[in-house]
Design an enzyme around this catalytic site. Structure first.
Site, PDB file in Angstrom:
ATOM      1  N   ASP A  69       0.655  11.012  -6.828  1.00 19.43           N
ATOM      2  CA  ASP A  69      -0.645  11.245  -6.194  1.00 19.43           C
ATOM      3  C   ASP A  69      -1.485   9.981  -6.403  1.00 19.43           C
ATOM      4  OD1 ASP A  69      -3.276  11.857  -5.633  1.00 19.43           O
ATOM      5  OD2 ASP A  69      -3.201  13.848  -6.540  1.00 19.43           O
ATOM      6  N   ASN A  96      -1.246   2.131   1.622  1.00 22.11           N
ATOM      7  CA  ASN A  96      -1.382   2.838   2.901  1.00 22.11           C
ATOM      8  C   ASN A  96      -1.903   4.267   2.757  1.00 22.11           C
ATOM      9  OD1 ASN A  96      -0.457   3.609   5.822  1.00 22.11           O
ATOM     10  ND2 ASN A  96       0.579   5.044   4.473  1.00 22.11           N
ATOM     11  N   TYR A 167     -14.686   9.173   5.636  1.00 26.78           N
ATOM     12  CA  TYR A 167     -13.549   8.325   6.023  1.00 26.78           C
ATOM     13  C   TYR A 167     -14.020   6.907   6.366  1.00 26.78           C
ATOM     14  CZ  TYR A 167      -9.339   6.861   8.558  1.00 26.78           C
ATOM     15  OH  TYR A 167      -8.223   6.183   8.990  1.00 26.78           O
ATOM     16  N   LYS A 171     -13.138   3.276   4.513  1.00 23.97           N
ATOM     17  CA  LYS A 171     -12.501   2.131   5.161  1.00 23.97           C
ATOM     18  C   LYS A 171     -13.407   0.902   5.143  1.00 23.97           C
ATOM     19  CE  LYS A 171      -8.682   4.317   6.105  1.00 23.97           C
ATOM     20  NZ  LYS A 171      -7.400   3.981   5.477  1.00 23.97           N
TER      21      LYS A 171
HETATM   22  C1  BGC Z   1      -8.109   7.534  12.317  1.00 22.31           C
HETATM   23  C2  BGC Z   1      -7.609   8.269  13.548  1.00 22.31           C
HETATM   24  C3  BGC Z   1      -8.342   7.793  14.780  1.00 22.31           C
HETATM   25  C4  BGC Z   1      -8.406   6.275  14.870  1.00 22.31           C
HETATM   26  C5  BGC Z   1      -9.297   5.801  16.005  1.00 22.31           C
HETATM   27  C6  BGC Z   1      -8.031   6.058  12.554  1.00 22.31           C
HETATM   28  O1  BGC Z   1      -8.406   5.353  11.436  1.00 22.31           O
HETATM   29  O2  BGC Z   1      -7.362   7.931  11.183  1.00 22.31           O
HETATM   30  O3  BGC Z   1      -7.774   9.661  13.380  1.00 22.31           O
HETATM   31  O4  BGC Z   1      -7.688   8.303  15.942  1.00 22.31           O
HETATM   32  O5  BGC Z   1      -8.877   5.745  13.657  1.00 22.31           O
HETATM   33  O6  BGC Z   1     -10.530   6.431  16.036  1.00 22.31           O
END
Ligand code: BGC
Length: 269
Positions: A69, A96, A167, A171
């Site tokens: 994990d 990743n 998210y 990133k």
């Molecule tokens: C996400 C996807 C998405 C893509 C474009 C990625 O980083 O994980 O779910 O389709 O970005 O928006």
């Protein structure tokens, strides 16, 4: 592919986190096709990891599965130790492992936040630390670089994403983690780069590309006119890990069919 791929990663070992499906699986397969022995990390999908290994071995490559994990420091240490024990070295890390837990801004729970940041950002950081420690320990060997790190970012390291703030924050953070580490480690000949995929058809976004209406909408922000395939990313990953990219560090390679080109400005503005 009509001819055997050039084995420019022969005598090197790679760890790929989250390699039981999607982009991680494609990276593991591509790295192995170029000659690297690969540690296929997975968290829960043992069958997926077995598929990755089956495909690698069918092409004459070497790989072993390891359950860990990536949000847990002890698991990461165990993954690196097992890889060194199995193959002797770690020359390439593909950080990743990642996930989405989506929700409207005020609906996101602290757990949704912590889990996504914990794997996508903190997990990547801990793996990178462990990789650098291992690179230093083993010294210069079969590459011009002491070691290579590739972080799996996203177009959402620059494109804000409503409904996905945890998210996107992970990133965006990963991007600055990658660049700052690259700056700090360059003098030691450790290369740190990232890949920023756009929409690639994997399990993470199946609810979008698997739905005809939503896929049509998605195409409007993809000038190249198709969704990405995982091998679009895998091949690039293998190249970035190779000496062909030896002068590249601190860079994010965008692989997105033009998503970052402000497609909504076509015939507009
Ligand atoms: C996400 C996807 C998405 C893509 C474009 C990625 O980083 O994980 O779910 O389709 O970005 O928006």
């Amino acid at each position: 592919m009509s001819q055997a791929p050039e084995r420019f990663l022969a005598d090197q070992t790679a760890i790929v986190t989250g390699a039981s499906s999607g982009l991680g699986q494609a990276c593991a397969i591509a790295l192995a096709a170029r000659g690297a022995a690969v540690a296929v990390n997975y968290r829960s999908d043992a069958d997926g990891a077995a598929d990755t290994i089956r495909e690698i071995e069918a092409a004459g490559g070497k790989a072993f599965p390891f359950k860990a994990d990536i949000s847990q420091e002890e698991d990461i240490k165990a993954l690196f130790a097992a890889t060194v024990e199995t193959y002797g070295t770690v020359d390439i890390l593909v950080a990743n492992a990642g996930l989405q837990m989506d929700g409207a801004f005020t609906d996101l729970t602290k757990k949704d936040w912590d889990t996504v940041i914990g794997v996508n950002l903190t997990g990547a950081f801990l793996c990178m630390q462990e990789a650098v420690r291992q690179f230093r320990k083993q010294g210069m060997r079969s590459s011009r670089a002491l070691g290579k790190i590739i972080a799996m970012s996203s177009v959402h390291d620059v494109i804000p994403w409503a409904g996905h703030v945890n998210y996107a924050a992970s990133k965006g953070g990963l991007s600055m983690l990658m660049k700052s580490a690259a700056q700090e480690l360059a003098a030691e000949k450790i290369r740190v780069n990232a890949i920023a995929p756009g929409a690639i058809a994997t399990a993470i976004n199946k609810s979008v590309w698997g739905d005809e209406e939503k896929y049509k909408e998605l195409l409007k922000i993809m000038p190249y006119g198709r969704i990405g395939e995982t091998r679009d990313v895998g091949e690039a990953c293998a190249w970035m890990a190779s000496d062909y990219a030896d002068y590249m560090t601190g860079h994010t390679l965008v692989i997105d069919g033009g998503m970052e080109l402000y497609p909504e400005f076509i015939g507009n503005g």
